[in-house]
Design a protein around this motif. Structure first.
Motif, PDB file in Angstrom:
ATOM      1  N   ASP A 202       0.870  -1.186   0.000  1.00 52.86           N
ATOM      2  CA  ASP A 202       0.000   0.000   0.000  1.00 52.86           C
ATOM      3  C   ASP A 202       0.905   1.233   0.000  1.00 52.86           C
ATOM      4  OD1 ASP A 202      -2.114   1.730   0.298  1.00 52.86           O
ATOM      5  OD2 ASP A 202      -2.617   1.138   2.340  1.00 52.86           O
ATOM      6  N   TYR A 205       1.887   7.212   0.205  1.00 49.70           N
ATOM      7  CA  TYR A 205       2.751   8.314   0.660  1.00 49.70           C
ATOM      8  C   TYR A 205       4.080   8.414  -0.091  1.00 49.70           C
ATOM      9  CZ  TYR A 205      -0.493   8.238   4.552  1.00 49.70           C
ATOM     10  OH  TYR A 205      -1.643   8.267   5.299  1.00 49.70           O
ATOM     11  N   SER A 235      -4.895  10.610  -3.321  1.00 50.24           N
ATOM     12  CA  SER A 235      -5.414  11.344  -2.163  1.00 50.24           C
ATOM     13  C   SER A 235      -4.403  12.286  -1.537  1.00 50.24           C
ATOM     14  CB  SER A 235      -5.894  10.366  -1.091  1.00 50.24           C
ATOM     15  OG  SER A 235      -7.089   9.745  -1.502  1.00 50.24           O
TER      16      SER A 235
HETATM   17  C1  LIG Z   1      -1.809   3.611   4.547  1.00 48.32           C
HETATM   18  C2  LIG Z   1      -3.083   4.110   3.966  1.00 48.32           C
HETATM   19  N1  LIG Z   1      -3.711   3.368   3.058  1.00 48.32           N
HETATM   20  C3  LIG Z   1      -4.853   3.775   2.492  1.00 48.32           C
HETATM   21  C4  LIG Z   1      -5.440   4.980   2.843  1.00 48.32           C
HETATM   22  C5  LIG Z   1      -6.733   5.361   2.184  1.00 48.32           C
HETATM   23  O1  LIG Z   1      -6.521   6.366   1.247  1.00 48.32           O
HETATM   24  P1  LIG Z   1      -7.495   6.679   0.065  1.00 48.32           P
HETATM   25  O2  LIG Z   1      -8.664   5.758   0.161  1.00 48.32           O
HETATM   26  O3  LIG Z   1      -7.897   8.100   0.250  1.00 48.32           O
HETATM   27  O4  LIG Z   1      -6.708   6.473  -1.183  1.00 48.32           O
HETATM   28  C6  LIG Z   1      -4.833   5.789   3.799  1.00 48.32           C
HETATM   29  C7  LIG Z   1      -5.450   7.049   4.225  1.00 48.32           C
HETATM   30  O5  LIG Z   1      -5.059   7.710   5.135  1.00 48.32           O
HETATM   31  C8  LIG Z   1      -3.613   5.337   4.381  1.00 48.32           C
HETATM   32  O6  LIG Z   1      -2.967   6.059   5.302  1.00 48.32           O
END
Ligand SMILES: Cc1ncc(COP(=O)(O)O)c(C=O)c1O
Length: 390
Positions: A202, A205, A235
């Motif tokens: 995932d 960042y 995001s």
């Molecule tokens: C590690 C991680 N994965 C996934 C997400 C979800 O992000 P999004 O659904 O906005 O892409 C976040 C959101 O803070 C996150 O910190």
């Protein structure tokens, strides 16, 4: 009502940190508790212009149902982003999702049966554990140190619990802010192959880097046996309200995830995708990423300096070379959750660390974000914390 609930619904867990996150809205409280990007980084005027244009000029796409896989040109752009992170892929390997959170849910739905074991880092992202709990999976923690997942711990836990999946966030992890070294990434993949489990990488960042020499190359770049399911998101670099994330995975798995997504929402929001598509096709993402990096880089420096000033003898913290968080460890006998009321009364908020640890450890830790407050309030807030924490 209870008797009508599904087995999975009985395993739903409310987020243990959402309640704390409410504290971010009181202006008297300096908040390091949020987990969201700063609205100051959102290119709102450009998004407004693009939104108005795509609605007026391209309604048959922007306001219509679209392909489950995602807008083709956007999938193509995303494949290019992934290639820049070392991943060998094309648009056909991409599934756009409603944020990477939906990707986690679709993967959990597609791969997990009740009782299957998912390995997670200690600590890990709560939205990840929620998705796995919601499919009645069992979670097992693996140790993390400043270089990332500890291979000995991973090998030992994997041998014991026979996991189906490992969930990892190698780049500037939420909540720890840590960057996994490339050597550790390679070792993790070696163990995954030996013990035969899949890996969710995932990576929301990876672009938020504040130092020059951070090596964020994706684990999936060395994924010779198609074990890694890679997740990305717009995001943190654009705006999380435009719910645009993605999955890159092996073709057979991607086809299954596509069917799961059809059942979930037919397609991700076409207006959101159209806006992101227009923005990226105009070549504006690199400058936007630079802007966002600059914005957080300064705040992160202020927070780390303030921690050094006030906590050098009584805590340790992660360097936050990227991402939105630093993770602070205090003396073992301190319970950060119990101290939240004192902190709030003293005008400062943080997220206690324990909810991020699936094994019940981490009571002496806390997550601080530097995303929300300005430099002056960051300094003041760390000073306030220093007066409250023993
Ligand atoms: C590690 C991680 N994965 C996934 C997400 C979800 O992000 P999004 O659904 O906005 O892409 C976040 C959101 O803070 C996150 O910190």
């Amino acid at each position: 009502m209870e008797k009508f609930l599904s087995r999975d619904a009985r395993n739903f867990r409310p987020s243990a940190i959402r309640a704390f996150a409410k504290l971010i809205n009181d202006p008297n409280i300096i908040s390091f508790a949020g987990g969201v990007p700063s609205p100051e980084t959102f290119p709102a005027e450009r998004i407004a212009e693009i939104a108005s244009r795509v609605i007026r000029e391209n309604r048959a796409v922007a306001l219509q149902y679209g392909p489950t896989r995602g807008l083709p040109r956007l999938c193509d752009f995303v494949a290019g982003v992934c290639r820049s992170r070392g991943i060998d892929c094309s648009a056909a390997d991409v599934l756009m999702t409603t944020g990477s959170q939906q990707a986690l849910d679709l993967i959990a739905h597609t791969l997990l049966d009740p009782g299957d074991v998912v390995l997670v880092e200690l600590p890990t992202y709560i939205g990840g554990t929620s998705s796995f709990h919601a499919r009645s999976a069992e979670l097992a923690g693996v140790a993390q140190d400043d270089e990332g997942i500890v291979p000995e711990s991973l090998a030992e836990v994997a041998a014991r619990v026979k996991p189906k999946l490992l969930y990892t966030i190698p780049n500037f992890q939420n909540p720890s802010g840590r960057l996994m070294t490339q050597q550790r990434r390679a070792e993790v993949l070696r163990i995954a192959a030996e013990s035969d489990f899949l890996v969710i990488e995932d990576d929301p960042y990876g672009e938020l880097v504040y130092v020059r020499d951070a090596d964020t190359l994706a684990m999936k770049s060395r994924d010779d046996d198609h074990r890694v399911i890679y997740l990305g998101s717009f995001s943190k670099v654009l705006a999380p309200g435009l719910r645009c994330g993605w999955i890159v995975a092996a073709p057979e798995l991607l086809a299954k995830l596509e069917i799961a997504k059809q059942a979930a929402d037919l397609c991700s929001g076409m207006l959101d995708q159209s806006i992101v598509d227009d923005f990226t096709a105009a070549g504006e993402l690199p400058a936007q990423i630079e802007k966002v990096r600059g914005f957080y880089r300064a705040k992160r420096a202020t927070m780390i300096e303030s921690l050094e000033e006030h906590f050098s003898t009584r805590a340790s913290w992660t360097p936050a070379d990227g991402g939105l968080f630093t993770f602070v460890s205090l003396n073992d006998d301190i319970d950060t959750a119990a101290l939240v009321p004192d902190a709030v009364a003293g005008g400062v908020a943080y997220i206690p660390g324990a909810p991020f640890f699936v094994d019940g450890s981490g009571r002496n830790t806390m997550r601080l974000t530097f995303a929300k407050e300005n430099d002056e309030r960051i300094r003041e807030g760390i000073g306030r914390l220093a007066g409250i924490l023993p």
